[in-house]
Design a protein around this motif. Structure first.
Motif, PDB file in Angstrom:
ATOM      1  N   TYR A 172       0.812  -1.221   0.000  1.00 53.63           N
ATOM      2  CA  TYR A 172       0.000   0.000   0.000  1.00 53.63           C
ATOM      3  C   TYR A 172       0.845   1.270   0.000  1.00 53.63           C
ATOM      4  N   THR A 173       1.934   1.275   0.769  1.00 53.25           N
ATOM      5  CA  THR A 173       2.715   2.514   0.913  1.00 53.25           C
ATOM      6  C   THR A 173       3.881   2.600  -0.070  1.00 53.25           C
ATOM      7  N   GLY A 174       4.303   1.463  -0.632  1.00 55.92           N
ATOM      8  CA  GLY A 174       5.475   1.472  -1.510  1.00 55.92           C
ATOM      9  C   GLY A 174       6.783   1.577  -0.753  1.00 55.92           C
ATOM     10  N   LEU A 175       6.724   1.529   0.574  1.00 53.19           N
ATOM     11  CA  LEU A 175       7.971   1.549   1.351  1.00 53.19           C
ATOM     12  C   LEU A 175       8.526   0.125   1.443  1.00 53.19           C
ATOM     13  N   ASP A 176       9.797   0.024   1.763  1.00 54.61           N
ATOM     14  CA  ASP A 176      10.399  -1.299   1.935  1.00 54.61           C
ATOM     15  C   ASP A 176      10.177  -1.740   3.375  1.00 54.61           C
ATOM     16  N   ILE A 177       9.508  -2.863   3.533  1.00 59.81           N
ATOM     17  CA  ILE A 177       9.204  -3.349   4.881  1.00 59.81           C
ATOM     18  C   ILE A 177       9.697  -4.788   5.033  1.00 59.81           C
ATOM     19  N   LYS A 178      10.540  -5.007   6.027  1.00 60.38           N
ATOM     20  CA  LYS A 178      10.984  -6.364   6.366  1.00 60.38           C
ATOM     21  C   LYS A 178      10.118  -6.858   7.513  1.00 60.38           C
ATOM     22  N   THR A 179       9.634  -8.074   7.412  1.00 60.31           N
ATOM     23  CA  THR A 179       8.786  -8.622   8.478  1.00 60.31           C
ATOM     24  C   THR A 179       9.587  -9.580   9.353  1.00 60.31           C
ATOM     25  N   THR A 180       9.296  -9.548  10.641  1.00 64.41           N
ATOM     26  CA  THR A 180       9.990 -10.441  11.572  1.00 64.41           C
ATOM     27  C   THR A 180       8.948 -11.174  12.410  1.00 64.41           C
ATOM     28  N   CYS A 181       9.079 -12.495  12.500  1.00 68.63           N
ATOM     29  CA  CYS A 181       8.157 -13.269  13.338  1.00 68.63           C
ATOM     30  C   CYS A 181       8.700 -13.311  14.769  1.00 68.63           C
ATOM     31  N   CYS A 203       7.696 -23.604  17.211  1.00 66.45           N
ATOM     32  CA  CYS A 203       8.607 -24.269  16.266  1.00 66.45           C
ATOM     33  C   CYS A 203       7.876 -25.220  15.323  1.00 66.45           C
ATOM     34  N   ASP A 204       6.852 -25.885  15.831  1.00 62.58           N
ATOM     35  CA  ASP A 204       6.193 -26.905  15.000  1.00 62.58           C
ATOM     36  C   ASP A 204       5.096 -26.311  14.120  1.00 62.58           C
ATOM     37  N   GLN A 205       4.501 -25.216  14.582  1.00 55.77           N
ATOM     38  CA  GLN A 205       3.357 -24.708  13.803  1.00 55.77           C
ATOM     39  C   GLN A 205       3.506 -23.270  13.307  1.00 55.77           C
ATOM     40  N   ILE A 206       3.798 -22.342  14.221  1.00 63.60           N
ATOM     41  CA  ILE A 206       3.762 -20.932  13.791  1.00 63.60           C
ATOM     42  C   ILE A 206       4.866 -20.628  12.771  1.00 63.60           C
ATOM     43  N   LEU A 207       6.097 -20.944  13.106  1.00 59.85           N
ATOM     44  CA  LEU A 207       7.198 -20.592  12.187  1.00 59.85           C
ATOM     45  C   LEU A 207       7.078 -21.304  10.834  1.00 59.85           C
ATOM     46  N   PRO A 208       6.828 -22.625  10.823  1.00 57.55           N
ATOM     47  CA  PRO A 208       6.723 -23.272   9.498  1.00 57.55           C
ATOM     48  C   PRO A 208       5.592 -22.687   8.650  1.00 57.55           C
ATOM     49  N   GLU A 209       4.452 -22.390   9.264  1.00 57.47           N
ATOM     50  CA  GLU A 209       3.311 -21.881   8.490  1.00 57.47           C
ATOM     51  C   GLU A 209       3.593 -20.460   7.975  1.00 57.47           C
ATOM     52  N   ALA A 210       4.153 -19.617   8.846  1.00 56.68           N
ATOM     53  CA  ALA A 210       4.455 -18.236   8.431  1.00 56.68           C
ATOM     54  C   ALA A 210       5.478 -18.248   7.298  1.00 56.68           C
ATOM     55  N   SER A 211       6.441 -19.139   7.413  1.00 57.30           N
ATOM     56  CA  SER A 211       7.474 -19.227   6.390  1.00 57.30           C
ATOM     57  C   SER A 211       6.894 -19.779   5.088  1.00 57.30           C
ATOM     58  N   ASP A 238      17.146 -22.652  16.093  1.00 56.29           N
ATOM     59  CA  ASP A 238      17.419 -23.866  15.298  1.00 56.29           C
ATOM     60  C   ASP A 238      16.349 -24.033  14.223  1.00 56.29           C
ATOM     61  N   LYS A 239      15.115 -23.768  14.610  1.00 57.72           N
ATOM     62  CA  LYS A 239      14.019 -23.890  13.645  1.00 57.72           C
ATOM     63  C   LYS A 239      14.185 -22.853  12.529  1.00 57.72           C
ATOM     64  N   ALA A 240      14.551 -21.630  12.931  1.00 58.67           N
ATOM     65  CA  ALA A 240      14.746 -20.573  11.927  1.00 58.67           C
ATOM     66  C   ALA A 240      15.821 -21.004  10.920  1.00 58.67           C
ATOM     67  N   MET A 241      16.918 -21.577  11.432  1.00 62.07           N
ATOM     68  CA  MET A 241      18.002 -22.033  10.551  1.00 62.07           C
ATOM     69  C   MET A 241      17.477 -23.077   9.572  1.00 62.07           C
ATOM     70  N   GLU A 242      16.685 -24.008  10.119  1.00 66.43           N
ATOM     71  CA  GLU A 242      16.121 -25.076   9.287  1.00 66.43           C
ATOM     72  C   GLU A 242      15.266 -24.483   8.161  1.00 66.43           C
ATOM     73  N   LEU A 243      14.578 -23.393   8.472  1.00 66.29           N
ATOM     74  CA  LEU A 243      13.699 -22.756   7.474  1.00 66.29           C
ATOM     75  C   LEU A 243      14.461 -21.747   6.599  1.00 66.29           C
ATOM     76  N   GLY A 244      15.748 -21.591   6.891  1.00 63.73           N
ATOM     77  CA  GLY A 244      16.568 -20.671   6.090  1.00 63.73           C
ATOM     78  C   GLY A 244      16.319 -19.211   6.406  1.00 63.73           C
ATOM     79  N   LEU A 245      15.891 -18.925   7.651  1.00 70.93           N
ATOM     80  CA  LEU A 245      15.594 -17.533   8.020  1.00 70.93           C
ATOM     81  C   LEU A 245      16.649 -16.980   8.973  1.00 70.93           C
TER      82      LEU A 245
END
Ligand code: NIG
Ligand code: FE
Length: 415
Positions: A172-181, A203-211, A238-245
């Protein structure tokens, strides 16, 4: 961007935010500068009198901007915000004025958890509207790039809702926005006294689904005695690493949990707050190249007296960034310019350090250092024009906004 016709910016004074340590040709300020922009990117930078005639001729007059006074900087970057939330916590502000501590309010189920309750109740549209107002305030002071965290949902649907709002704000704004879980922000009511089980859920649900839904660019946590311990945070990482984040961490805000050293082991982009950071932590950041993000708004609001270890950060040459931490509890503030002033006055950052902290180093805290945070060939043409005589005035004033014009990718920002 389809056109390749160049745009030229002429400016009496440019602050480039280039890092002084990076060998030759570093020009931190340029007088009578010209900047050529093609396809949203800077393709030439130097003194106007050195600008090749051919380039000048290629540029149509309607594609020219001339600033004969003031200063041009790169777009400011707010690398730590919790911009999306329901309700507000002015009631807790009153409690704190009466002497109740932030930690105590949190322990009584207020604090972050009261914002979780309010955020879960709001629709995506409601959250979007209130966050947009805050975003407009940041943008009016020259912020063209920012980070937005989730962390007031603490259940799958509500975390996804927040992250979707962040993505929509970018479109909507055209700004650059990085999202962080930031699902590991607090233990929600339904997991009371079962923090480890909540971490399993993250680790089992929120991060994998958001990713999976491509809603998340980095993973954060709150490492604190009212948050999560290092063992729990390392499971999230560890989960973030597994998801490449990549990861970041709210660390050593209220006590020294040695979260910064843990985050450094995971090559964290940044560790944030850091009032209780010790020298071992600082040296770990040096090794990992992690940015130290200082949040003077939270320091001020919580009437903290312990300052982050600025001298040690300097000694180890750890890059320092500054951000608003815009959130309803510890930093209800949407002014990055005010943070510049506070970082100088409260933490004794130099003006130069403070300016680099909301440009070059803030870009690095978001992993965007190749494209953002400097006026340099090859970087995005995000510019802000300021009505000031000296660039130092950006840190000197508070409660004043000298921003006159903002350009994103070489184009004037739409209202
Ligand atoms: O960055 N430290 C933890 N999280 C936020 C505060 C969140 C809140 O109080 O709502 C912070 O200060
Ligand atoms: Fe924060």
């Amino acid at each position: 961007m389809t056109t390749s016709t160049p745009t030229i910016f002429y400016a009496a004074n440019v602050f480039t935010s280039q890092t002084r340590t990076s060998q030759k040709n570093v020009q931190q300020t340029i007088k009578n500068a010209a900047i050529v922009v093609e396809n949203g990117m800077i393709t030439w930078l130097g003194i106007e009198s050195d600008l090749p005639e051919q380039m000048k001729n290629e540029c149509k007059t309607e594609n020219e901007y001339r600033f004969t006074t003031g200063w041009l900087t790169t777009g400011l970057i707010d690398c730590h915000t919790h911009l999306i939330y329901g309700g507000n916590r002015s009631g807790e502000f009153k409690q704190r004025l009466e002497g109740v501590a932030y930690k105590e309010i949190a322990r009584q189920g207020g604090g972050i958890l009261s914002t979780v309750k309010a955020t879960r109740q709001e629709t995506e549209d409601e959250l979007f509207d209130s966050a947009l107002k805050r975003l407009h305030q940041l943008r009016s002071e020259g912020v063209t790039c920012l980070e937005i965290k989730s962390g007031y949902g603490l259940e799958l649907d509500a975390e996804i809702k927040m992250l979707k709002v962040a993505r929509k704000l970018a479109v909507y704004t055209g700004l650059d926005i990085k999202t962080t879980c930031l699902a590991a922000h607090a233990v929600p009511e339904e997991y009371k006294d079962r923090a480890d089980d909540y971490i399993d859920y993250v680790c089992d649900q929120i991060l994998p689904e958001a990713s999976q839904q491509n809603l998340v660019d980095a993973v954060d946590g709150f490492c604190e005695n009212i948050g999560f311990n290092t063992k729990q945070i390392s499971r999230v990482f560890d989960k973030a690493m597994e998801l490449g984040l990549p990861v970041k961490l709210h660390a050593e805000q209220l006590s020294n949990q040695h979260g910064a050293s843990l985050a450094a082991k995971y090559s964290a982009l940044s560790v944030d707050h850091l009032e209780y950071l010790d020298e071992d932590g600082v040296s770990a950041l040096k090794v990992s190249g992690t940015v130290a993000v200082l949040l003077p708004g939270a320091f001020y609001t919580l009437r903290e007296t312990q300052k982050p270890p600025i001298e040690q950060l300097r000694k180890y040459q750890v890059p320092i960034a500054i951000a608003t931490d815009s959130n309803p509890g510890s930093s209800p503030c949407n002014s990055l310019l005010l943070m510049l002033n506070m970082a100088c006055t409260l933490f004794q950052l130099t003006v130069d350090e403070a300016l680099m902290a909301v440009t070059t180093n803030a870009a690095k805290a978001l992993g965007l250092e190749a494209t953002h945070g400097q006026i340099q060939v090859g970087m995005n043409a995000d510019f802000v024009h300021w009505d000031v005589k000296e660039v130092d005035e950006l840190c000197y004033y508070f409660g004043t906004n000298p921003c006159t014009k903002i350009f994103k990718n070489g184009e004037p920002l739409k209202e």
